[in-house]
Design a protein around this motif. Structure first.
Motif, PDB file in Angstrom:
ATOM      1  N   ARG A   1      13.580  30.908   6.417  1.00  0.00           N
ATOM      2  CA  ARG A   1      13.712  30.647   7.583  1.00  0.00           C
ATOM      3  C   ARG A   1      12.423  30.158   7.719  1.00  0.00           C
ATOM      4  NH1 ARG A   1      17.404  29.685  11.139  1.00  0.00           N
ATOM      5  NH2 ARG A   1      18.639  32.026  11.568  1.00  0.00           N
ATOM      6  N   SER A   2      11.317  30.444   6.653  1.00  0.00           N
ATOM      7  CA  SER A   2       9.779  30.232   6.799  1.00  0.00           C
ATOM      8  C   SER A   2      10.041  28.828   5.456  1.00  0.00           C
ATOM      9  CB  SER A   2       8.806  31.363   6.374  1.00  0.00           C
ATOM     10  OG  SER A   2       9.254  31.229   5.016  1.00  0.00           O
ATOM     11  N   ALA A   3      11.074  28.085   5.837  1.00  0.00           N
ATOM     12  CA  ALA A   3      11.050  26.749   4.885  1.00  0.00           C
ATOM     13  C   ALA A   3      10.846  25.392   5.596  1.00  0.00           C
ATOM     14  CB  ALA A   3      12.377  26.611   4.357  1.00  0.00           C
ATOM     15  N   ILE A   4       9.944  25.581   6.535  1.00  0.00           N
ATOM     16  CA  ILE A   4       9.515  24.081   7.495  1.00  0.00           C
ATOM     17  C   ILE A   4       8.583  23.949   7.196  1.00  0.00           C
ATOM     18  CG2 ILE A   4      10.504  22.859   9.738  1.00  0.00           C
ATOM     19  CD1 ILE A   4      12.147  25.279  10.416  1.00  0.00           C
ATOM     20  N   GLU A   5       8.080  22.843   6.908  1.00  0.00           N
ATOM     21  CA  GLU A   5       7.252  22.382   6.014  1.00  0.00           C
ATOM     22  C   GLU A   5       6.622  21.462   7.182  1.00  0.00           C
ATOM     23  OE1 GLU A   5       7.689  20.982   2.022  1.00  0.00           O
ATOM     24  OE2 GLU A   5       7.865  22.632   1.393  1.00  0.00           O
ATOM     25  N   LEU A   6       5.358  20.935   7.692  1.00  0.00           N
ATOM     26  CA  LEU A   6       5.017  19.671   8.413  1.00  0.00           C
ATOM     27  C   LEU A   6       3.788  19.033   7.110  1.00  0.00           C
ATOM     28  CD1 LEU A   6       4.591  18.801  11.239  1.00  0.00           C
ATOM     29  CD2 LEU A   6       2.498  20.515  11.243  1.00  0.00           C
ATOM     30  N   LEU A   7       4.228  17.850   6.957  1.00  0.00           N
ATOM     31  CA  LEU A   7       3.649  17.363   6.548  1.00  0.00           C
ATOM     32  C   LEU A   7       2.840  15.804   7.275  1.00  0.00           C
ATOM     33  CD1 LEU A   7       6.659  17.872   4.983  1.00  0.00           C
ATOM     34  CD2 LEU A   7       5.466  16.454   2.835  1.00  0.00           C
ATOM     35  N   ILE A   8       1.620  15.442   6.028  1.00  0.00           N
ATOM     36  CA  ILE A   8       1.016  14.732   6.783  1.00  0.00           C
ATOM     37  C   ILE A   8       0.292  13.502   5.493  1.00  0.00           C
ATOM     38  CG2 ILE A   8      -0.347  15.692   8.780  1.00  0.00           C
ATOM     39  CD1 ILE A   8      -2.826  16.368   7.334  1.00  0.00           C
ATOM     40  N   LEU A   9      -0.653  12.567   6.099  1.00  0.00           N
ATOM     41  CA  LEU A   9      -1.128  11.693   5.675  1.00  0.00           C
ATOM     42  C   LEU A   9      -2.449  12.072   5.018  1.00  0.00           C
ATOM     43  CD1 LEU A   9      -0.733   8.424   6.643  1.00  0.00           C
ATOM     44  CD2 LEU A   9       0.598   8.480   5.286  1.00  0.00           C
TER      45      LEU A   9
ATOM     46  N   THR B   1      -4.990  10.418   3.706  1.00  0.00           N
ATOM     47  CA  THR B   1      -6.107   9.951   4.964  1.00  0.00           C
ATOM     48  C   THR B   1      -6.775  10.711   5.878  1.00  0.00           C
ATOM     49  OG1 THR B   1      -4.798   8.729   5.989  1.00  0.00           O
ATOM     50  CG2 THR B   1      -5.862   7.704   4.049  1.00  0.00           C
ATOM     51  N   ASP B   2      -5.115  11.558   5.920  1.00  0.00           N
ATOM     52  CA  ASP B   2      -5.899  12.578   7.301  1.00  0.00           C
ATOM     53  C   ASP B   2      -6.371  13.887   7.202  1.00  0.00           C
ATOM     54  OD1 ASP B   2      -4.783  10.454   9.670  1.00  0.00           O
ATOM     55  OD2 ASP B   2      -3.283  10.965   8.535  1.00  0.00           O
ATOM     56  N   VAL B   3      -6.476  14.730   6.363  1.00  0.00           N
ATOM     57  CA  VAL B   3      -6.955  15.800   5.840  1.00  0.00           C
ATOM     58  C   VAL B   3      -7.673  16.105   6.340  1.00  0.00           C
ATOM     59  CG1 VAL B   3      -6.697  18.024   4.070  1.00  0.00           C
ATOM     60  CG2 VAL B   3      -5.319  16.168   3.792  1.00  0.00           C
TER      61      VAL B   3
ATOM     62  N   MET C   1       1.265  -1.350   0.080  1.00  0.00           N
ATOM     63  CA  MET C   1       0.166  -0.318   0.121  1.00  0.00           C
ATOM     64  C   MET C   1       0.507   1.224  -0.063  1.00  0.00           C
ATOM     65  SD  MET C   1      -2.909   0.895   2.898  1.00  0.00           S
ATOM     66  CE  MET C   1      -2.740   2.592   3.872  1.00  0.00           C
ATOM     67  N   GLU C   2       0.689   2.041  -0.879  1.00  0.00           N
ATOM     68  CA  GLU C   2       0.986   3.666  -0.650  1.00  0.00           C
ATOM     69  C   GLU C   2       0.723   4.611  -0.468  1.00  0.00           C
ATOM     70  OE1 GLU C   2       2.073   7.011  -4.249  1.00  0.00           O
ATOM     71  OE2 GLU C   2       1.798   4.650  -4.979  1.00  0.00           O
ATOM     72  N   THR C   3       1.810   5.274   1.095  1.00  0.00           N
ATOM     73  CA  THR C   3       1.105   6.065   2.030  1.00  0.00           C
ATOM     74  C   THR C   3       1.674   7.355   1.292  1.00  0.00           C
ATOM     75  OG1 THR C   3       3.261   5.832   2.520  1.00  0.00           O
ATOM     76  CG2 THR C   3       1.815   4.733   3.075  1.00  0.00           C
ATOM     77  N   ALA C   4       0.717   7.981   1.452  1.00  0.00           N
ATOM     78  CA  ALA C   4       0.966   9.747  -0.374  1.00  0.00           C
ATOM     79  C   ALA C   4       1.285  10.452   1.110  1.00  0.00           C
ATOM     80  CB  ALA C   4       0.171  10.007  -0.979  1.00  0.00           C
ATOM     81  N   HIS C   5       2.417  11.835   1.316  1.00  0.00           N
ATOM     82  CA  HIS C   5       2.039  12.644   2.326  1.00  0.00           C
ATOM     83  C   HIS C   5       1.788  13.998   1.250  1.00  0.00           C
ATOM     84  CE1 HIS C   5       4.374   9.787   4.873  1.00  0.00           C
ATOM     85  NE2 HIS C   5       3.879  10.389   5.777  1.00  0.00           N
ATOM     86  N   ILE C   6       1.667  15.042   2.512  1.00  0.00           N
ATOM     87  CA  ILE C   6       1.018  16.298   1.358  1.00  0.00           C
ATOM     88  C   ILE C   6       1.320  17.393   3.060  1.00  0.00           C
ATOM     89  CG2 ILE C   6      -1.018  16.092  -0.152  1.00  0.00           C
ATOM     90  CD1 ILE C   6      -2.449  17.115   2.227  1.00  0.00           C
ATOM     91  N   THR C   7       1.797  18.744   2.360  1.00  0.00           N
ATOM     92  CA  THR C   7       1.616  19.242   3.131  1.00  0.00           C
ATOM     93  C   THR C   7       1.061  20.322   3.267  1.00  0.00           C
ATOM     94  OG1 THR C   7       4.555  20.322   2.203  1.00  0.00           O
ATOM     95  CG2 THR C   7       3.409  21.634   3.403  1.00  0.00           C
ATOM     96  N   ILE C   8       0.755  20.507   4.962  1.00  0.00           N
ATOM     97  CA  ILE C   8      -1.050  21.126   5.719  1.00  0.00           C
ATOM     98  C   ILE C   8      -0.645  22.462   6.093  1.00  0.00           C
ATOM     99  CG2 ILE C   8      -0.194  20.119   7.756  1.00  0.00           C
ATOM    100  CD1 ILE C   8      -3.177  19.595   7.069  1.00  0.00           C
ATOM    101  N   PHE C   9       0.903  22.803   6.163  1.00  0.00           N
ATOM    102  CA  PHE C   9       1.223  23.766   6.667  1.00  0.00           C
ATOM    103  C   PHE C   9       2.766  24.068   6.923  1.00  0.00           C
ATOM    104  CE2 PHE C   9       2.491  26.941  10.276  1.00  0.00           C
ATOM    105  CZ  PHE C   9       1.599  27.531  10.335  1.00  0.00           C
ATOM    106  N   SER C  10       3.545  25.344   6.407  1.00  0.00           N
ATOM    107  CA  SER C  10       5.211  26.058   6.977  1.00  0.00           C
ATOM    108  C   SER C  10       4.909  27.592   7.168  1.00  0.00           C
ATOM    109  CB  SER C  10       5.518  26.045   4.908  1.00  0.00           C
ATOM    110  OG  SER C  10       5.349  26.859   4.483  1.00  0.00           O
ATOM    111  N   GLY C  11       6.383  27.127   7.739  1.00  0.00           N
ATOM    112  CA  GLY C  11       6.776  28.754   8.786  1.00  0.00           C
ATOM    113  C   GLY C  11       7.434  28.150   9.116  1.00  0.00           C
ATOM    114  N   SER C  12       7.726  28.764  10.664  1.00  0.00           N
ATOM    115  CA  SER C  12       9.114  28.814  11.257  1.00  0.00           C
ATOM    116  C   SER C  12       9.342  27.270  12.024  1.00  0.00           C
ATOM    117  CB  SER C  12       9.712  29.858  12.216  1.00  0.00           C
ATOM    118  OG  SER C  12       8.320  30.179  13.251  1.00  0.00           O
ATOM    119  N   SER C  13      10.425  26.970  12.688  1.00  0.00           N
ATOM    120  CA  SER C  13      10.670  26.306  13.268  1.00  0.00           C
ATOM    121  C   SER C  13       9.408  25.784  14.803  1.00  0.00           C
ATOM    122  CB  SER C  13      12.503  26.041  14.199  1.00  0.00           C
ATOM    123  OG  SER C  13      12.077  24.455  14.769  1.00  0.00           O
TER     124      SER C  13
END
Length: 76
Positions: free
Chosen positions: A48-56, A58-60, A1-13
């Motif tokens: 500095r805002s190039a930090i991304e938060l990814l989730i599956l 299916t969790d969007v 099963m393939e899992t796909a992540h997407i970027t949900i948010f980006s900002g500072s650490s």
């Protein structure tokens, strides 16, 4: 099963870590993609805002209200 992540948010650490904690409190697993640290290790610069938060993907639906509430809180 393939899992796909997407970027949900980006900002500072600090801001990304705060959202990560909220999502994980709601049992949504996250991955942090830190382009700043990767660039530093590679010998070049990045915003500095190039930090991304990814989730599956299916969790969007579950994550969107949490992200919206967090954005509203940090922008007020």
């Amino acid at each position: 099963m393939e899992t796909a992540h997407i970027t949900i948010f980006s900002g500072s650490s600090i801001i990304v870590k705060g959202l990560q904690n909220r999502l994980e409190d709601n049992h949504i697993n996250c991955i942090i993609k830190d382009r700043v640290e990767s660039a530093r290790l590679g010998g070049f610069g990045e915003l500095r805002s190039a930090i991304e938060l990814l989730i599956l993907k299916t969790d969007v639906e579950k994550a969107q209200p949490i992200v919206a509430s967090y954005k509203k809180e940090i922008n007020s």
